[in-house]
Design a protein around this motif. Structure first.
Motif, PDB file in Angstrom:
ATOM      1  N   ASP A  36      74.907  16.897  93.063  1.00  0.00           N
ATOM      2  CA  ASP A  36      75.895  15.802  92.827  1.00  0.00           C
ATOM      3  C   ASP A  36      75.693  15.146  91.358  1.00  0.00           C
ATOM      4  O   ASP A  36      76.878  15.026  90.832  1.00  0.00           O
ATOM      5  CB  ASP A  36      75.384  14.824  93.639  1.00  0.00           C
ATOM      6  CG  ASP A  36      75.478  15.089  95.195  1.00  0.00           C
ATOM      7  OD1 ASP A  36      76.324  16.158  95.403  1.00  0.00           O
ATOM      8  OD2 ASP A  36      74.881  14.446  96.068  1.00  0.00           O
TER       9      ASP A  36
ATOM     10  N   TYR B  37      77.838  17.430  89.140  1.00  0.00           N
ATOM     11  CA  TYR B  37      79.325  17.198  89.547  1.00  0.00           C
ATOM     12  C   TYR B  37      79.849  16.068  88.714  1.00  0.00           C
ATOM     13  O   TYR B  37      80.840  16.168  88.308  1.00  0.00           O
ATOM     14  CB  TYR B  37      79.309  17.128  91.151  1.00  0.00           C
ATOM     15  CG  TYR B  37      80.780  16.798  91.512  1.00  0.00           C
ATOM     16  CD1 TYR B  37      81.584  17.893  91.661  1.00  0.00           C
ATOM     17  CD2 TYR B  37      81.210  15.408  92.002  1.00  0.00           C
ATOM     18  CE1 TYR B  37      83.035  17.388  91.944  1.00  0.00           C
ATOM     19  CE2 TYR B  37      82.412  15.292  92.104  1.00  0.00           C
ATOM     20  CZ  TYR B  37      83.397  16.096  92.314  1.00  0.00           C
ATOM     21  OH  TYR B  37      84.669  15.780  92.602  1.00  0.00           O
ATOM     22  N   LEU B  38      78.925  15.144  88.955  1.00  0.00           N
ATOM     23  CA  LEU B  38      79.443  13.728  88.258  1.00  0.00           C
ATOM     24  C   LEU B  38      79.876  14.072  86.730  1.00  0.00           C
ATOM     25  O   LEU B  38      80.832  13.478  86.221  1.00  0.00           O
ATOM     26  CB  LEU B  38      78.708  12.451  88.541  1.00  0.00           C
ATOM     27  CG  LEU B  38      78.750  12.285  89.971  1.00  0.00           C
ATOM     28  CD1 LEU B  38      77.516  11.207  90.342  1.00  0.00           C
ATOM     29  CD2 LEU B  38      80.077  11.613  90.578  1.00  0.00           C
TER      30      LEU B  38
ATOM     31  N   ARG C  44      82.760  16.126  85.930  1.00  0.00           N
ATOM     32  CA  ARG C  44      84.190  15.407  86.149  1.00  0.00           C
ATOM     33  C   ARG C  44      84.349  14.644  85.019  1.00  0.00           C
ATOM     34  O   ARG C  44      85.346  14.481  84.593  1.00  0.00           O
ATOM     35  CB  ARG C  44      84.085  14.443  87.374  1.00  0.00           C
ATOM     36  CG  ARG C  44      83.859  15.371  88.677  1.00  0.00           C
ATOM     37  CD  ARG C  44      85.089  16.285  88.874  1.00  0.00           C
ATOM     38  NE  ARG C  44      86.340  15.806  88.559  1.00  0.00           N
ATOM     39  CZ  ARG C  44      87.463  15.391  89.440  1.00  0.00           C
ATOM     40  NH1 ARG C  44      86.903  15.365  90.802  1.00  0.00           N
ATOM     41  NH2 ARG C  44      88.387  14.823  89.184  1.00  0.00           N
TER      42      ARG C  44
ATOM     43  N   TRP D  48      84.301   7.682  85.524  1.00  0.00           N
ATOM     44  CA  TRP D  48      83.258   8.646  86.207  1.00  0.00           C
ATOM     45  C   TRP D  48      82.048   8.301  85.919  1.00  0.00           C
ATOM     46  O   TRP D  48      80.915   8.326  86.497  1.00  0.00           O
ATOM     47  CB  TRP D  48      83.661  10.257  85.925  1.00  0.00           C
ATOM     48  CG  TRP D  48      84.913  10.651  86.770  1.00  0.00           C
ATOM     49  CD1 TRP D  48      86.042  10.929  86.553  1.00  0.00           C
ATOM     50  CD2 TRP D  48      84.592  10.935  88.316  1.00  0.00           C
ATOM     51  NE1 TRP D  48      86.671  11.490  87.477  1.00  0.00           N
ATOM     52  CE2 TRP D  48      85.747  11.423  88.710  1.00  0.00           C
ATOM     53  CE3 TRP D  48      83.591  11.061  88.846  1.00  0.00           C
ATOM     54  CZ2 TRP D  48      85.931  11.978  89.985  1.00  0.00           C
ATOM     55  CZ3 TRP D  48      83.536  11.284  90.535  1.00  0.00           C
ATOM     56  CH2 TRP D  48      84.759  11.892  90.796  1.00  0.00           C
TER      57      TRP D  48
END
Lengths: 387, 630
Positions: free
Chosen positions: B15, B18-19, B22, B37
């Motif tokens: 996670d 992923y952040l 992004r 983000w």
């Protein structure tokens, strides 16, 4: 002085002198109500007199026999606006009663039941912005909050201001730019009303969308004035209200503004960077919620009810878009994904800062039904103990 | 058609990753989205370094120094163990020290200014503590002291120790190394400014280190020094040394401190009165080194279009006995009137002042009082004496000045065959009255004159009156050197006149006549002596006459002699090397035609245009085999 003799005196005066004189009489009545411990009956009597004076001598809506008069012509209206502006600009604080008296007079002049007077109020506020009439703007802010920023009256006022005045000003107008620092309560409540209007009014498929210049000025307000969205929450109106008045719960513009940012990708084709900017400014502002509202019990920043409504609207629109399209949640249309990501970001920051108030159960239910994009999953697992 | 985001590849990452991904994805296209983000990610994973660092990077990439500073400060407080943060810390501290900052450095510098000063201080301290390289450590500590001068004196003393230890362990015995330089040029001045009382023993130790370094640096001409301190701005100067000594002096309550306020020479007399031997030795050593340096700069100017200078014995005329100077016993403590007079050619500047000043320091340093008590002086002598031609030049000139000619000769004998040492040899032979050697000494000089690029002017008078001796700083330029050589040749011929046979004497008279033209009319008397001698011996043959004699007064004298005394004096002024058709000219029994010819030749001589010095040089070069008298 009896009510009749007061009227007798005023009737001898020409317009607009009678307005000026009437205002000072009305103020005296209001001040008397505030500071003297008079009996209730007496109070009602005086309030009634004030209302009669307003109708007959300020707005000149009826004649001495309480018969409807024809409307003021444009010149007379101008004269009336001038007297009113001057009254609020120069008279307050010098008289007894201060803010409370001023606000009482103002609220007596523009009660929410008189939507007809709203047109005049729009003009009055436009002049106030233009002439830096801060007392009048503050009174308007208080009025909006007391009758509710999303009430019909406030919405009409906000719409009127946009249509009659804001659209006429250049984007970079210094007057607009400085508004949040000069009249924070008014700006915040105006913002809440505005945020309510767009992406709600209009038809479902074709909602009202703010102009780019409006979007720009609002983004500027939010990004440069971190405390602006909290102005209504942090202003203490207790001593600014008429006798016995109770401050109404404040509504912040957050949900309304996030609604714009979340729904915009679903309605607007092109990638509008302004919404990204506004979204970021609103997130940054929301992140500071603990600074402006240190007490968790009073952190009524984001209403759960409003939030639920936003999630619902968003979900319905997405379902409409995805209707008949076989699609995997990991491969959503980018604009749908963007809308959901913005919503999730807003929800995450709101939960993180503990800014949501009210009953959250319905909101969580709605949230669980949304398409499970990754950020939403992360957010929900992060807060799984409450969701 | 709407596009789909290919999310497949993101399935396997965490996670947090992923952040960050992004945020990175969007950072170029839409920085606001990217920041949204990172903001969300930060609220989700406040303990994750990558997430927090990404927030910083987004601000950095967008050039927002203020926001970046906020995140950097937070990172520093929460993630001090992270390598990623340390890389950024090094970049930051490098940027702070950079003299030619790039765009990145400027950003970091700016960002640093927005960081709260307490965190700034911690950043510098921690980075300094972590750096393994001593120099790196020092630079960071210096940066820290400059930014936060309060309460740093303990840290500075620690830094001093670090540097001295590092120097001890550094290879090579030279005191010119980066540790010493940093210590002396940067750390010690700071220490002296900020610290309160320091033990005198320690101060003397630091002072000693400082003088050692500055003398070694300033007194060496070699490029070796530059190489050792490469990449450093070499702003080492005497002024800095003086300032430093002043600071030390203030701390040590030195009475002699004020001597280092330029111009140093003005307050020289305070040195005479002091009883404080220790400070006297330090001050004298530095001042002597400074004068020596100045003296050397004057002797060998490094500037282009600047000539070097040499001290030579010049000439004295005493009213009473107008002969050449008698050597006098020189006593250094004697009155000024007994000391040689010093003069300098045009453009020799303050050389006499520097010489006198250096000599005074030299005398004091060598005085018995200082020498015996001064157990310190010998510590610096390596930097003054070893491998240093400066001191040799100075003591050579001192020997000449004091009349210690054997010492003078000893010092110059090993020197190379350059015009400077040739002039010194010439002067030695002159002052020791080896007149027959002068000609021989002049030959190489005459050949070297041609290679001098600067012309120069004649010095008005190389002769002084009413003095014991006269020493002259001769500018090594064409005309001044020629003037000196010619003067010595004239003296040589004059002194050796009784030794010449009658067959040689006409040639010598000719030479002297030619040479006397250069500094006309200062040698007028000798010319008239020669004319008298010619009249006495009633004949004169000189085949170089029309080639080199152009002086109107001399020509007139001979014209007069030819016209009025032809019955008595036999004049032959036409060179034997001339063509056969030309008749020898005799004053006796000539016809009118010949007389006209003589007049014509005289007229032509008067009209000759070439500069006198070229004529004399030409003469010396063509006759070099004969003029040396060997």
């Amino acid at each position: 002085m009896s009510s009749d003799s007061t009227k007798q005196v005023l009737r001898k005066l020409e317009f607009p002198l009678c307005v000026k004189e009437a205002l000072s009489r009305i103020e005296q009545l209001c001040v008397a109500n505030i500071i003297q411990n008079v009996e209730r009956i007496q109070t009602i009597k005086q309030t009634d007199l004030a209302m009669e004076l307003i109708t007959e001598f300020v707005f000149c809506e009826v004649d001495r026999r309480s018969m409807k008069k024809k409307k003021l012509n444009h010149i007379q209206e101008m004269q009336l606006l001038e007297v009113l502006s001057d009254y609020f600009a120069y008279n307050h604080n010098t008289t007894l009663g201060g803010d409370a008296a001023r606000n009482t007079v103002f609220m007596s002049l523009f009660p929410h039941t008189y939507v007809e007077r709203c047109q005049l109020l729009v003009k009055l506020v436009s002049i106030a912005v233009c002439t830096n009439n801060i007392p009048l703007l503050s009174a308007t802010g208080v009025l909006m909050q007391q009758i509710g920023c999303t009430s019909k009256f406030s919405i009409e006022l906000a719409k009127g201001l946009i249509n009659d005045y804001f659209t006429l000003l250049p984007e970079s107008s210094i007057k607009l730019h400085d508004l949040p620092s000069k009249a924070p309560l008014f700006t915040a409540n105006f913002l809440t009303a505005l945020a309510e209007i767009y992406f709600t009014a209009g038809t479902e498929d074709n909602p009202l969308i703010p102009s780019n210049s409006l979007l720009n000025i609002i983004t500027e307000w939010v990004s440069e004035n971190n405390s602006l969205c909290y102005a209504a929450l942090t202003s203490n109106l207790l001593h600014s209200l008429p006798m016995g008045g109770i401050p109404m719960p404040a509504i912040t513009p957050f949900v309304g503004l996030f609604k714009w940012c979340v729904l915009a990708p679903l309605y607007i084709d092109e990638d509008n960077v302004n919404y990204a900017k506004l979204h970021l400014s609103a997130l940054e502002s929301l992140l500071d919620s603990q600074i402006y509202c240190p007490s968790a019990s009073q952190r009524n920043v984001v209403s759960a009810q409003q939030l639920t409504f936003l999630v619902t609207v968003c979900h319905e629109k997405i379902e409409k878009i995805l209707k008949g399209v076989e699609i995997d949640v990991e491969n959503l249309f980018p604009y749908v994904q963007l809308a959901l990501e913005r919503l999730a970001q807003f929800v995450q920051v709101a939960l993180h800062t503990n800014s949501i108030y009210g009953s959250k159960q319905e909101f969580f239910n709605r949230l669980r039904n949304l398409p499970k994009i990754r950020l939403l999953r992360i957010t929900m697992s992060r807060h799984k103990e409450i969701i | 058609m709407p596009h789909f985001i290919a999310d497949n590849k993101t399935c396997e990452i965490s996670d947090e990753e992923y952040l960050v991904l992004r945020a990175k994805e969007t950072s170029d296209k839409n920085p606001y989205q990217s920041k949204a983000w990172t903001l969300t990610a930060r609220t989700l994973f406040p303990q994750n370094f990558d997430v927090q660092f990404e927030a910083y990077l987004v601000e950095k990439n967008n050039g927002n120094s203020k926001e970046a500073a906020k995140f950097f400060g937070e990172l520093f407080q929460s993630f001090i163990a992270e390598n990623g943060l340390w890389n950024e810390m090094y970049a930051l501290t490098n940027a702070l020290r950079s003299e030619n900052p790039c765009a990145d450095d400027i950003f970091l510098k700016n960002m640093f200014s927005y960081i709260p000063s307490i965190i700034q201080r911690d950043i510098l301290t921690l980075t300094a503590e972590r750096s393994e390289d001593t120099m790196e450590h020092c630079r960071l500590m210096l940066l820290l002291f400059k930014k936060f001068p309060q309460n740093t004196s303990q840290l500075i003393i620690r830094l001093v120790d670090t540097l001295m230890t590092a120097e001890k362990h550094s290879p090579g015995p030279s005191v010119i190394n980066c540790y010493r330089k940093t210590l002396v040029c940067e750390v010690l001045p700071l220490l002296l400014q900020t610290s309160g009382e320091l033990p005198p023993k320690q101060l003397y130790r630091f002072l000693h280190k400082s003088i050692e370094f500055y003398l070694a640096y300033l007194m060496s001409k070699s490029s070796m020094v530059e190489n050792v301190l490469e990449n450093e701005k070499n702003d080492i100067s005497w002024e800095l040394l003086f300032n430093l000594i002043k600071m030390f002096g203030n701390k040590l309550d030195w009475e002699l401190c004020s001597i280092f306020i330029p111009p140093c020479t003005v307050r020289m007399n305070i040195l005479d009165q002091t009883k404080a031997i220790r400070q006297l030795i330090y001050c004298l050593t530095v001042l002597f080194a400074y004068c020596l340096y100045q003296y050397n700069i004057a002797l060998y100017p490094i500037l282009e279009n600047k000539h070097s200078v040499v001290l030579v014995e010049a000439f004295v005329v005493k009213e009473a006995d107008e002969i050449l100077p008698k050597r006098l016993k020189i006593d250094p403590t004697s009155q000024d009137s007994n000391l040689p007079t010093l003069t300098g050619s045009e453009g020799t500047g303050d050389i006499i002042k520097h010489f006198n000043f250096a000599l005074k320091c030299w005398n004091m340093l060598n005085s018995t009082d200082v020498y015996q008590k001064g157990k310190y002086s010998n510590k610096f002598s390596p930097y003054l004496f070893n491998g240093n031609s400066w001191i040799l030049d100075f003591i050579t000139d001192v020997a000449l000045y004091r009349g210690k000619f054997e010492e003078f000769q000893f010092n110059i004998q090993s020197k190379a065959n350059n015009i400077r040492s040739n002039l010194q040899k010439l002067t030695y032979n002159f002052v020791t009255k080896n007149y027959h050697m002068l000609g021989e000494c002049c030959i190489p000089i005459i050949r070297q004159i041609e290679s001098l690029s600067l012309l120069g002017n004649q010095y008005p008078s190389l002769t002084e009156y009413n003095t014991t001796r006269h020493l002259h700083y001769l500018a090594i330029m064409k005309i001044p050197v020629l003037q000196y050589v010619v003067k010595l040749l004239i003296i040589m011929y004059w002194q050796l006149l009784p030794n010449f046979t009658s067959s040689e004497i006409d040639r010598i008279f000719g030479y002297v006549l030619i040479l006397c033209q250069l500094s006309w009319p200062s040698e007028k008397r000798i010319v008239f002596d020669i004319l008298t001698k010619i009249r006495n011996k009633r004949s004169f043959t000189c085949n170089l006459f029309f080639k080199y004699v152009v002086n109107v007064e001399i020509l007139e004298e001979f014209m007069h002699m030819y016209a009025n005394e032809q019955e008595i004096i036999k004049l032959d002024l036409i060179g034997t090397g001339q063509s056969h058709s030309q008749k020898r000219m005799f004053t006796r029994g000539v016809d009118k035609e010949e007389r006209e010819d003589f007049r014509q030749l005289m007229k032509e001589q008067v009209c000759r245009q070439e500069p006198l010095y070229t004529l004399i040089i030409q003469f010396l070069l063509e006759e070099d085999r004969h003029i040396s008298l060997k």
